[in-house]
Design a protein around this motif. Structure first.
Motif, PDB file in Angstrom:
ATOM      1  N   LEU A 345       0.808  -1.218   0.000  1.00 22.48           N
ATOM      2  CA  LEU A 345       0.000   0.000   0.000  1.00 22.48           C
ATOM      3  C   LEU A 345       0.843   1.271   0.000  1.00 22.48           C
ATOM      4  O   LEU A 345       0.396   2.311  -0.483  1.00 22.48           O
ATOM      5  N   THR A 346       2.049   1.211   0.558  1.00 16.68           N
ATOM      6  CA  THR A 346       2.855   2.427   0.721  1.00 16.68           C
ATOM      7  C   THR A 346       4.156   2.422  -0.062  1.00 16.68           C
ATOM      8  O   THR A 346       4.742   3.493  -0.274  1.00 16.68           O
ATOM      9  N   ALA A 426      -7.200   1.590  -2.931  1.00 15.92           N
ATOM     10  CA  ALA A 426      -6.435   0.400  -2.551  1.00 15.92           C
ATOM     11  C   ALA A 426      -6.619   0.088  -1.072  1.00 15.92           C
ATOM     12  O   ALA A 426      -6.708  -1.086  -0.681  1.00 15.92           O
ATOM     13  N   LEU A 427      -6.694   1.127  -0.251  1.00 16.05           N
ATOM     14  CA  LEU A 427      -6.900   0.915   1.178  1.00 16.05           C
ATOM     15  C   LEU A 427      -8.256   0.284   1.442  1.00 16.05           C
ATOM     16  O   LEU A 427      -8.380  -0.610   2.297  1.00 16.05           O
ATOM     17  N   ARG A 428      -9.281   0.699   0.709  1.00 18.28           N
ATOM     18  CA  ARG A 428     -10.594   0.078   0.889  1.00 18.28           C
ATOM     19  C   ARG A 428     -10.552  -1.397   0.498  1.00 18.28           C
ATOM     20  O   ARG A 428     -11.164  -2.248   1.158  1.00 18.28           O
ATOM     21  N   ALA A 429      -9.828  -1.719  -0.567  1.00 19.20           N
ATOM     22  CA  ALA A 429      -9.726  -3.117  -0.982  1.00 19.20           C
ATOM     23  C   ALA A 429      -9.019  -3.947   0.086  1.00 19.20           C
ATOM     24  O   ALA A 429      -9.461  -5.049   0.438  1.00 19.20           O
ATOM     25  N   ALA A 430      -7.922  -3.427   0.636  1.00 17.93           N
ATOM     26  CA  ALA A 430      -7.204  -4.147   1.689  1.00 17.93           C
ATOM     27  C   ALA A 430      -8.070  -4.294   2.932  1.00 17.93           C
ATOM     28  O   ALA A 430      -8.052  -5.336   3.607  1.00 17.93           O
ATOM     29  N   PRO A 612     -10.606  -5.831 -11.459  1.00 22.67           N
ATOM     30  CA  PRO A 612     -10.163  -4.441 -11.618  1.00 22.67           C
ATOM     31  C   PRO A 612      -9.074  -4.071 -10.621  1.00 22.67           C
ATOM     32  O   PRO A 612      -8.884  -4.711  -9.575  1.00 22.67           O
ATOM     33  N   GLU A 613      -8.342  -3.015 -10.931  1.00 21.37           N
ATOM     34  CA  GLU A 613      -7.350  -2.496  -9.993  1.00 21.37           C
ATOM     35  C   GLU A 613      -8.036  -2.012  -8.721  1.00 21.37           C
ATOM     36  O   GLU A 613      -9.209  -1.620  -8.728  1.00 21.37           O
ATOM     37  N   SER A 614      -7.314  -2.091  -7.606  1.00 18.61           N
ATOM     38  CA  SER A 614      -7.810  -1.638  -6.294  1.00 18.61           C
ATOM     39  C   SER A 614      -9.187  -2.209  -5.989  1.00 18.61           C
ATOM     40  O   SER A 614     -10.106  -1.492  -5.585  1.00 18.61           O
ATOM     41  N   ALA A 615      -9.319  -3.503  -6.192  1.00 21.26           N
ATOM     42  CA  ALA A 615     -10.616  -4.157  -6.007  1.00 21.26           C
ATOM     43  C   ALA A 615     -10.498  -5.328  -5.045  1.00 21.26           C
ATOM     44  O   ALA A 615      -9.449  -5.961  -4.924  1.00 21.26           O
ATOM     45  N   CYS A 616     -11.617  -5.597  -4.371  1.00 18.60           N
ATOM     46  CA  CYS A 616     -11.744  -6.791  -3.544  1.00 18.60           C
ATOM     47  C   CYS A 616     -13.166  -7.303  -3.699  1.00 18.60           C
ATOM     48  O   CYS A 616     -14.124  -6.536  -3.520  1.00 18.60           O
TER      49      CYS A 616
END
Length: 643
Positions: A345-346, A426-430, A612-616
């Motif tokens: 993430l960082t 990305a943070l929401r997906a994680a 998709p990117e940044s997905a969960c």
């Protein structure tokens, strides 16, 4: 079982049918006969380095002359005094040196003041029949009591935390430490809850109120060292320590000694039986370096809490000793999971993140499928030495996972929250993976609002110690590239400044929840609702089926996987996660119903063969409606008012 331990077994009148609870300590001040109107107090004190000891009374009782204690062998001293609750006292160990009771139940004037005699049975519990909750139903919310406004401030937030979907509140350490504010890991009197947060009865009311809402209460305890200010044990009980083993905090505690083992074992039982906590998190047990005592502690707890209570023990253990999780402890904080997520993430790679920079998505796949990343593998953070033990045989609930906690935020130079360092999508997906994985999730206070407010390291030391802590804190970061000059390090917040504490305190409970704070809260609440209704009832006997990496190209920001678990009823939970900046092919369509997705409409892309990117996205097989209604019925039953 040792003779001292035998004295602390739960007595019949301490069982849940009673509304008053006291853990009869074999040391310290124990009130006797208070209910008959003629109170007396037994004092028992271990001072093997002293020839004589006196109990000295202060406050309203200071007219009472000092009472010489009777030596009873093996360094123990005893006395009986005609005094009761509210009496202030210290022990005179010679040469005019007066010290607080190491088993003090309360220090109303701080660690350098007198101890107070308490009658723990004075508090009448409203929810005395509370038996806790199964470990599989646990969603932990870690918080700092002082930053939340003391016990009363935490109590005001409990209804909102219940509504969020949290099922367990974990308090950072409460043992008395010097000054008004601090993290609590420098405690010196483990039996005395910190006076700045409220009274012992207010702490009991907080636990009682949580139980009435169906919430578990956990406590973080520190058994590996004492703080640098206010610890007098070395002056009257030198055998408590080992002069031949040094630690960052001084001489190591001697856990080979019966008195040391009992002191901390009884402390655990004290918090569980007298304050009715539902579980303990044991801080940094690798610094204790005595697995035998850890097993002994767990055995004592299991044998000496009331039958039927759900009591949970959780470790923080850098050694990744999976064997301790097989029979003795419910779970361990899984730093490995955090480090994998944080690197992706960082992009950070310094410090202990060095051990997770190579193929972090593959390491995360191993953590989701087997628990630990390091299972005897050489670790670059440990000079290439092996770290950990095989953990794939353990259930996923043996691991507490998190994206943020007090360490991972507060041990940064400026206390940066993860949202200040990472992309929101990305943070929401994680976060979705964290909240829906069968591993036990932990949130840190105010995380559910997408907070960017820092949580910084704060203390209230004065004089030379304050200077040493301030400069030591800044030296810690000298080897990081961002702090390689003194001018930059000088901007690191002073831990002793009042403003550092203010910067770290979330908005008050009554503050309106609006805008993006409301949006983030709704996201967390939605995911936890899915967990509560569809996953919790199935987590007992869940088993990880492994994780498949879909994309692994750190240089081109590609990181995606699909993880699968067989739940207790045979249903299959599948979660696809893409933390990269590119879409990736999803060649095999997972079975079951989509139960959660981020971002919205991600399932449509998945149906077409693309993650998709940044997905969960999470899929679940089985009868979703049946488990939803069953869980609703169980929760309704559990939260009925107790007699």
């Amino acid at each position: 079982m040792s003779p001292l331990s035998q004295q602390t077994q739960v007595r019949p009148h301490d069982r849940p049918r009673d509304r008053h609870f006291a853990f009869c300590l074999p040391f310290g001040a124990q009130v006797q006969g208070a209910s008959q109107g003629q109170p007396s107090t037994r004092f028992r004190f271990w001072a093997p380095s002293c020839e004589t000891v006196q109990v000295v009374f202060e406050g309203d009782a200071q007219a009472t002359p000092p009472l010489t204690m009777t030596p009873t062998g093996n360094g123990w001293f005893e006395a009986q005094a005609p005094c009761g609750p509210g009496t202030l006292y210290r022990y005179d160990i010679g040469n005019g040196t007066r010290v607080p009771d190491p088993a003090s139940r309360f220090q109303p004037q701080g660690v350098h003041g007198p101890s107070e005699v308490l009658d723990p049975r004075a508090y009448a519990w409203r929810h005395a029949q509370w038996q806790g909750r199964p470990w599989e139903e646990t969603v932990i919310y870690e918080l700092h009591v002082g930053a939340m406004g003391g016990y009363r401030g935490v109590m005001a937030r409990l209804p909102a935390l219940k509504e969020l979907g949290v099922t367990a509140i974990e308090l950072m350490p409460l043992s008395s430490f010097p000054g008004e504010r601090g993290w609590g890991y420098d405690g010196v009197l483990p039996y005395a809850p910190h006076a700045a947060y409220g009274t012992p009865d207010e702490l009991k009311e907080l636990v009682d109120t949580a139980h009435g809402l169906g919430l578990q209460m956990f406590l973080d305890v520190v058994y590996n060292h004492f703080g640098p200010d206010g610890n007098w044990l070395g002056q009257y009980a030198k055998p408590f320590f080992r002069a031949d083993i040094k630690t960052p905090w001084g001489d190591a505690l001697d856990f080979e000694r019966l008195e040391v083992r009992d002191y901390f074992s009884d402390n655990a039982l004290y918090w569980l039986n007298e304050y009715r906590f539902d579980g303990l998190r044991l801080d940094a047990v690798h610094a204790i370096n005595n697995p035998g005592w850890l097993r002994e502690l767990a055995d004592h707890v299991k044998a000496r809490v009331e039958p039927g209570r759900h009591v949970h023990l959780v470790l923080e253990n850098e050694h990744n000793e999976a064997n301790l999780l097989e029979t003795h402890f419910n779970a361990q904080w899984n730093d490995d999971v955090h480090h994998c997520f944080h690197v992706m993430l960082t992009g950070e790679s310094e410090g202990y993140y060095r051990g997770f920079t190579e193929s972090p998505i593959r390491k995360l796949a191993r953590a989701l499928g087997e628990g630990f990343v390091y299972q005897g593998d050489p670790s670059p953070v440990h000079d290439g030495k092996p770290r950990g033990e095989p953990s794939g045989h353990l259930p996923p609930t043996a691991f507490v996972s998190f994206l943020q906690n007090h360490d991972q935020i507060g041990n940064r130079a400026f206390g940066d929250r993860l949202r200040a360092l990472a992309d929101d999508d990305a943070l929401r997906a994680a976060t979705a993976m964290l909240l829906l994985s069968p591993q036990i999730p932990l949130l840190f206070m105010d995380e559910e609002y997408g907070s960017t407010q820092p949580f910084q390291f704060f203390t209230a030391y004065t004089g030379d110690l304050a200077d040493a802590v301030r400069e030591g804190r800044r030296r810690e970061f000298a080897h990081f590239s961002a702090f390689n000059d003194a001018e930059t390090r000088a901007r690191i917040p002073d831990p002793n400044a009042q403003q550092t504490f203010v910067n770290s305190s979330p908005p008050p409970a009554e503050a309106p929840v609006e805008g993006e704070r409301r949006e983030w809260m709704h996201f967390y609440k939605s995911a936890l609702c899915v967990r509560a209704h569809l996953l919790m009832p199935r987590l007992h006997h869940a088993k990880a089926l492994g994780a498949t990496v879909l994309a692994d190209d750190t240089a081109n920001a590609q990181a995606a996987l699909v993880a699968r678990w067989r739940l207790g009823d045979g249903a299959i939970l599948t979660i696809a996660l893409n933390l990269g900046h590119h879409d990736v092919p999803l060649d095999t369509q997972p079975e079951g119903m989509v139960i959660f997705e981020t971002p919205g409409r991600a399932r449509d892309r998945a149906d077409a063969g693309t993650l998709p990117e940044s997905a969960c996205i999470a899929w679940l097989t089985g009868d979703v409606r049946e488990y939803s209604s069953e869980h609703d019925a169980r929760i309704a039953h559990r939260e009925e008012p107790h007699a």
